[in-house]
Write an enzyme that holds these catalytic residues in place. Structure first.
Site, mmCIF file in Angstrom:
data_model
loop_
_atom_site.group_PDB
_atom_site.id
_atom_site.type_symbol
_atom_site.label_atom_id
_atom_site.label_comp_id
_atom_site.label_asym_id
_atom_site.label_seq_id
_atom_site.Cartn_x
_atom_site.Cartn_y
_atom_site.Cartn_z
ATOM 1 N N GLY A 1 -11.311 -1.209 0.595
ATOM 2 C CA GLY A 1 -10.166 -0.852 -0.388
ATOM 3 C C GLY A 1 -10.626 0.435 -0.808
ATOM 4 O O GLY A 1 -10.475 1.453 -0.420
ATOM 5 N N GLU B 1 -10.705 5.946 5.274
ATOM 6 C CA GLU B 1 -11.377 5.552 3.993
ATOM 7 C C GLU B 1 -10.837 4.119 3.708
ATOM 8 O O GLU B 1 -11.505 3.263 3.441
ATOM 9 C CB GLU B 1 -11.426 6.531 2.949
ATOM 10 C CG GLU B 1 -12.221 5.852 1.822
ATOM 11 C CD GLU B 1 -13.712 5.819 1.906
ATOM 12 O OE1 GLU B 1 -14.366 6.980 2.477
ATOM 13 O OE2 GLU B 1 -14.119 4.683 1.958
ATOM 14 N N VAL C 1 -11.626 0.215 5.157
ATOM 15 C CA VAL C 1 -12.913 -0.618 4.746
ATOM 16 C C VAL C 1 -13.016 -0.491 3.222
ATOM 17 O O VAL C 1 -13.257 0.379 2.626
ATOM 18 C CB VAL C 1 -14.105 -0.073 5.380
ATOM 19 C CG1 VAL C 1 -15.363 -0.832 5.050
ATOM 20 C CG2 VAL C 1 -13.925 0.261 6.881
ATOM 21 N N LYS D 1 -7.432 -1.110 9.505
ATOM 22 C CA LYS D 1 -8.733 -1.416 10.206
ATOM 23 C C LYS D 1 -8.669 -2.119 11.533
ATOM 24 O O LYS D 1 -9.687 -1.763 12.563
ATOM 25 C CB LYS D 1 -9.529 -2.565 9.294
ATOM 26 C CG LYS D 1 -8.737 -3.669 9.258
ATOM 27 C CD LYS D 1 -8.582 -4.382 7.573
ATOM 28 C CE LYS D 1 -7.795 -3.624 6.677
ATOM 29 N NZ LYS D 1 -7.110 -3.953 5.444
ATOM 30 N N LYS E 1 -13.973 -4.291 9.856
ATOM 31 C CA LYS E 1 -14.528 -3.566 8.651
ATOM 32 C C LYS E 1 -15.843 -3.346 9.166
ATOM 33 O O LYS E 1 -16.392 -2.154 9.044
ATOM 34 C CB LYS E 1 -14.315 -4.261 7.319
ATOM 35 C CG LYS E 1 -12.601 -4.109 7.092
ATOM 36 C CD LYS E 1 -12.486 -5.099 5.755
ATOM 37 C CE LYS E 1 -11.172 -4.957 5.197
ATOM 38 N NZ LYS E 1 -11.076 -6.004 4.098
ATOM 39 N N ILE F 1 -13.283 1.293 -2.564
ATOM 40 C CA ILE F 1 -14.514 1.733 -2.741
ATOM 41 C C ILE F 1 -14.906 2.809 -1.595
ATOM 42 O O ILE F 1 -14.616 2.596 -0.453
ATOM 43 C CB ILE F 1 -15.535 0.533 -2.364
ATOM 44 C CG1 ILE F 1 -15.373 -0.482 -3.253
ATOM 45 C CG2 ILE F 1 -17.037 0.863 -2.435
ATOM 46 C CD1 ILE F 1 -16.134 -1.962 -2.759
ATOM 47 N N VAL G 1 1.037 -1.265 0.003
ATOM 48 C CA VAL G 1 -0.174 0.071 0.009
ATOM 49 C C VAL G 1 0.843 1.310 -0.024
ATOM 50 O O VAL G 1 0.716 2.229 -0.687
ATOM 51 C CB VAL G 1 -0.986 0.056 1.134
ATOM 52 C CG1 VAL G 1 -1.766 1.462 1.170
ATOM 53 C CG2 VAL G 1 -1.957 -1.293 1.098
ATOM 54 N N GLY H 1 -5.416 -4.323 -2.593
ATOM 55 C CA GLY H 1 -4.351 -4.313 -3.634
ATOM 56 C C GLY H 1 -3.817 -2.608 -3.758
ATOM 57 O O GLY H 1 -4.430 -1.858 -2.874
ATOM 58 N N GLU I 1 -2.867 -14.819 2.868
ATOM 59 C CA GLU I 1 -1.667 -14.839 3.633
ATOM 60 C C GLU I 1 -1.186 -16.210 3.962
ATOM 61 O O GLU I 1 -1.859 -16.891 4.149
ATOM 62 C CB GLU I 1 -1.834 -14.189 4.966
ATOM 63 C CG GLU I 1 -2.412 -12.656 4.799
ATOM 64 C CD GLU I 1 -1.284 -11.699 4.242
ATOM 65 O OE1 GLU I 1 -0.146 -12.186 4.652
ATOM 66 O OE2 GLU I 1 -1.769 -10.937 3.599
#
Lengths: 430, 430
Positions: B136, B131, B134, B107, B207, B138, B15, B304, B192
């Site tokens: 990603g 933002e 939760v 989160k 989330k 959206i 990220v 992602g 993972e």
């Protein structure tokens, strides 16, 4: 601004009534989210009778809207009259000049005068807000302005007119012709007595011009939107589209290219299992494609009292909370003159339905014309038919330039054995 | 705040790298939308090697994250380390105490310490923004906080974990068992090495607790979320669900009732043609139902580099533009203690798969137990089967109280001719 956020509301039709009902019903939670009380101090409408059944609280009834914009006890004017010119435009302009915030659901007003109003807003330190103008209750302008603001917007594509989507869906599900479904939609109140604004794509074009403005940092350019409506769509086209695995939708699409922005409202074929193909009835949906986020879909009700009131009130809450934002995502001074690409520069796959005399050589003529324009055919459908009716041939092309297709259409027009004007629809990968 | 908006970034994993890439690539348009330059002044990560391939510009490399929070030349700390405790928590707390804005994708941190952090933010006039925590890319928190803020939120329901949705979709499309698909997802990097956080529902519960907090004006209550994962879902269940016209999805659902808020993360059956049933693979989707707007769907990539960076940068832009908002939609002082309903208070239709000895009287025993608990059966499936394998009976009930179903399950456990623990899944109308 006083401790209360004080509103004057112009227009008490479906949306105006919805705003008053939702404000009354959800007062406590709306005020908690706004951080202050929201007080409707004055209302006005053409017909006073409309006010009678509404929860007006202590709001004062005012004859004529002009005084709403100049009252000292008003922080924000909510314009729900409609129409690009006349009373609504005058009210909006005056309110902003008086330093009042303006919340509006008026897509025509913003598509036509958005930039001038945004400039007046900045000059007088007021906020111009119009979430309800596009896609009813779907918070798509908020998403473009903030939630997805880190992205280079590759494309915005949406079902922006619920009336058209209702008609197209009913034609598909019930096997009925356009005129028949339209008449029913009018009887049910889903379509206006004069439906041209909806079915000829004007309403969707207003909304698309606003979406494109926010996505690409330009002022709305309504006059450069290529617009086609859905009057000419037949039951045959609906059936052939289904046979090919597609649905017909009226889409507003804005895309970014090296040499400019393309914006169009056209009925087109979309894959049946795509998000927009799956959006049925009066629902709206907008798909935003950003370079970082990929594709994001927002889907919901595009019209009606509740959904539109939801968006109007969301703007009221944001302004009451003290949020201020550039109306078209970037500062007015930074709004760019983006080149708008002509429709001729478009390229896509095409659907072509030809009504032909059932004689030898017709297909040879047609395919010769395609070959001459370097248009490559992907598939052809011709079903056996009753000898008393003309044959129908549906051709689906590979990706082709619009200009080449238009030249081919002109040549097809010269073939006497093509007995009706060909039906051409574009295919979109959404 | 200086003319530039100055950022310190902690964490250079997927990220963090994504944020630097998108900031560099879209610098011009991001700054136009923010109204100022965005400058990354310092970065830190566990492993300095990670910084090498990244577009760091003039950012200073710093050993250890502690100093990022105290630098005088930083307006905003971006925390992309992860984990509810330890370094990430310490950095967040210190940054806010220093009056720096905090943007995070964490989160677990927000679900566990959101309220305390929101209070520190207000005390020190800083903004807390999450933002990216939760769903990603959206922009669902923006939608709850602003775009839909006029609504009483009747329900929030979503596919919040892409790993689970990938596994469930692959099980359905490819006919493979859970363990097999999980191993492949791990090999592809979709899951993972220790997958429990995802597949046991913990990630989705974090989330959901955040979504419920924003929707219902309360602080996140992670410990009261009822959580079930997807380890026990078998290929049989996937097939029976399809046969019934459903899909199995891991949903996070928060609903409002007269006597409180219900919040659960459970694998459940949703209609195959519903928006959440149609959401496949690594995609996330959140459906928000408001009293005014009706149902709004937001769908996109839930994880992602690009999607998560999109949300991180949207928060940076909003703060740089000067927007300030209550972290959980209403002022901290107005956050309510909402009663959280126990799972036993839930009612819905149930799917029950029983593995039974193929002997006379088994069905009579089962249906007797249902009758005693006043559970009404909607449909039963029992296919002919190979005599060497035990018979499977699938029962779908009408709407029933969870408590009654749990009592029935306890009684079924006492039947010796039920040879495996019954599989119970809830059915949701989304």
């Amino acid at each position: 601004m006083s401790k209360n956020f004080r509103i004057a509301l112009a227009g008490l039709g479906t949306v105006g009534g919805g705003v008053l009902h939702v404000l009354a019903r959800n007062r406590e939670l709306i005020e908690a989210r706004a951080g202050c009380a929201i007080e409707v101090v004055a209302v006005s409408a053409r017909d006073r009778a409309k006010a009678e059944a509404l929860p007006l609280g202590n709001a004062e009834w005012v004859e004529g809207t002009a005084s709403l914009a100049t009252r000292a006890d008003v922080d924000c004017v909510v314009e729900l009259i409609g129409g690009a010119e006349g009373v609504a435009h005058e009210l909006a302009r005056t309110a902003l000049q008086q330093g009042k915030h303006l919340v509006t659901a008026n897509k025509a007003l913003i598509a036509r005068h958005g930039k001038a109003l945004a400039e007046q807003a900045v000059d007088h330190r007021a906020q111009l807000a119009f979430e309800a103008a596009v896609a009813g209750g779907i918070p798509v302008l908020h998403a473009l302005r903030t939630g997805l603001a880190g992205n280079d917007m590759l494309r915005v594509a949406g079902i922006l007119n619920g009336t058209c989507n209702y008609i197209l869906t009913a034609m598909q599900k019930e096997g009925r012709e356009f005129d028949d479904v339209l008449a029913e939609a009018q009887a049910k109140g889903y379509a206006e007595a004069d439906p041209s604004f909806d079915i000829d794509g004007i309403d969707a074009a207003h909304k698309l011009a606003i979406l494109a403005a926010l996505a690409y940092g330009m002022s709305p350019q309504m006059d450069t939107v290529h617009v086609e409506g859905i009057r000419h769509i037949t039951q045959s086209d609906i059936r052939y589209a289904c046979e090919l695995g597609y649905r017909i939708r009226l889409l507003g699409i804005a895309t970014q290219h090296k040499d400019g922005i393309a914006q169009r409202v056209v009925p087109c074929l979309v894959p049946a299992d795509s998000p927009l193909g799956l959006t049925e009835g009066v629902f709206n949906a907008v798909q935003i494609e950003g370079d970082a986020v990929g594709r994001v879909l927002l889907q919901g009700r595009g019209a009606g009292a509740g959904p539109t009131a939801s968006s109007v009130i969301s703007d009221i809450i944001a302004i009451a909370r003290g949020e201020r934002w550039p109306a078209f995502t970037v500062a007015n001074a930074a709004l760019q003159q983006r080149a708008i690409l002509p429709m001729n520069a478009h390229h896509c796959c095409f659907y072509l339905r030809l009504t032909v005399a059932d004689e030898p050589g017709v297909l040879a003529d047609v395919t010769r014309i395609f070959a001459d324009e370097a248009i490559s055919v992907r598939s052809i459908i011709q079903h056996t038919h009753d000898a008393s009716t003309p044959a129908q041939v549906v051709v689906v092309t590979h990706e082709t330039h619009e200009a080449a297709m238009q030249r081919a259409l002109a040549k097809l027009d010269g073939l006497t054995r093509i007995t009706q004007k060909p039906m051409m629809l574009r295919m979109e990968t959404v």
